[in-house]
Design an enzyme around this catalytic site. Sequence first.
Site, PDB file in Angstrom:
ATOM      1  N   TYR A 138       0.852  -1.182   0.000  1.00  0.00           N
ATOM      2  CA  TYR A 138       0.000   0.000   0.000  1.00  0.00           C
ATOM      3  C   TYR A 138       0.888   1.232   0.000  1.00  0.00           C
ATOM      4  O   TYR A 138       1.437   1.619   1.031  1.00  0.00           O
ATOM      5  CB  TYR A 138      -0.909  -0.021   1.229  1.00  0.00           C
ATOM      6  CG  TYR A 138      -1.990   1.033   1.258  1.00  0.00           C
ATOM      7  CD1 TYR A 138      -2.182   1.935   0.215  1.00  0.00           C
ATOM      8  CD2 TYR A 138      -2.848   1.116   2.356  1.00  0.00           C
ATOM      9  CE1 TYR A 138      -3.176   2.883   0.257  1.00  0.00           C
ATOM     10  CE2 TYR A 138      -3.851   2.067   2.407  1.00  0.00           C
ATOM     11  CZ  TYR A 138      -4.015   2.950   1.353  1.00  0.00           C
ATOM     12  OH  TYR A 138      -5.004   3.895   1.408  1.00  0.00           O
ATOM     13  N   LYS A 166      -0.758  -1.122  -4.496  1.00  0.00           N
ATOM     14  CA  LYS A 166      -1.857  -0.149  -4.534  1.00  0.00           C
ATOM     15  C   LYS A 166      -1.228   1.237  -4.564  1.00  0.00           C
ATOM     16  O   LYS A 166      -0.618   1.669  -3.592  1.00  0.00           O
ATOM     17  CB  LYS A 166      -2.742  -0.328  -3.300  1.00  0.00           C
ATOM     18  CG  LYS A 166      -3.878   0.672  -3.166  1.00  0.00           C
ATOM     19  CD  LYS A 166      -4.635   0.418  -1.872  1.00  0.00           C
ATOM     20  CE  LYS A 166      -5.747   1.439  -1.667  1.00  0.00           C
ATOM     21  NZ  LYS A 166      -6.443   1.246  -0.374  1.00  0.00           N
TER      22      LYS A 166
END
Length: 304
Positions: A138, A166
């Site tokens: 992330y 992400k």
Amino acid sequence: MSSASPFHGLSAFPATPANIDGHVDTEALGRLLERLCEAGVASIGLLGSTGIYAYLTREERLRAVKAAAECVAGRIPLIVGAGALRTDHAVGLARDAEAAGADALLLALVSYTPLTQEEAYEHFMAIAKATKLPVCIYNNPGTTHFTFSRELLQRLSDIETIRAVKMPPPVDGDLPGELAALREKTDLAIGYSGDWGAADALLSGADAWYSVIGGLLPRTALGLTKAAMAGDVDEARRLDKLFEPLWQTFKAFGSIRVVYMLIEHLSLARAELPRPLLPLKSADRQRVLEIVEPLIALEGGRKT
């Protein structure tokens, strides 16, 4: 777990209903998750930023994962956030998630003291050694104040269980260029957050949309995702234009404040923002409600 990849298509990130003391309402959480299963999203992102993971104790996070795994029951891949300030805490959270039935992990690099790229690598390596679950990196510099270099992403992609990243929308707006550069250096599945950039990202060839609004209005978000991934530019742009006023409220107030207000407006759950976060003021609430009503109507009219 479903045979579908957890890192492709629409990954819907629901709120985590909890009271002011951070006690998770697992029944309400189940209701939110059931809506996502019925809509047929590609994966569910539990305990993401919208899911207030950073504000919950380890015990409450485990309760949420257990309840989610029981509710979803293998119908849709369940990605669980395991971000924590300390490496040993993140390892514990990752092991908890695996034992409770998670299908994959989302790992944000939470920090206070600024971290080096090497420290970030060692942190991810420790989690990768602690669990067999596939991991999505992330990259969230707006919140964590840490940016993954492309060289670091390349190193991390060499770790067997690290499968995806992400990403935030690129500052320069060059999505095709960023995607090409990342694909040259890594074999990671590349998805994007920042709902307002989803249509552009998917039309540019991104593998996934990690979506806040997908956790609340999954059918309409899924319609946008499918259109964009199929190359239907007109339909993707049409739906994105309908969302545009809502994207502006996300930017103005923070998506978490907007979403938690809407959850209660739709009578889906009682969800308290964790302090020091405060709910929207009356005038701002009214503005958001006027904007979102057409989307709520559209969501209700769509078929699964």
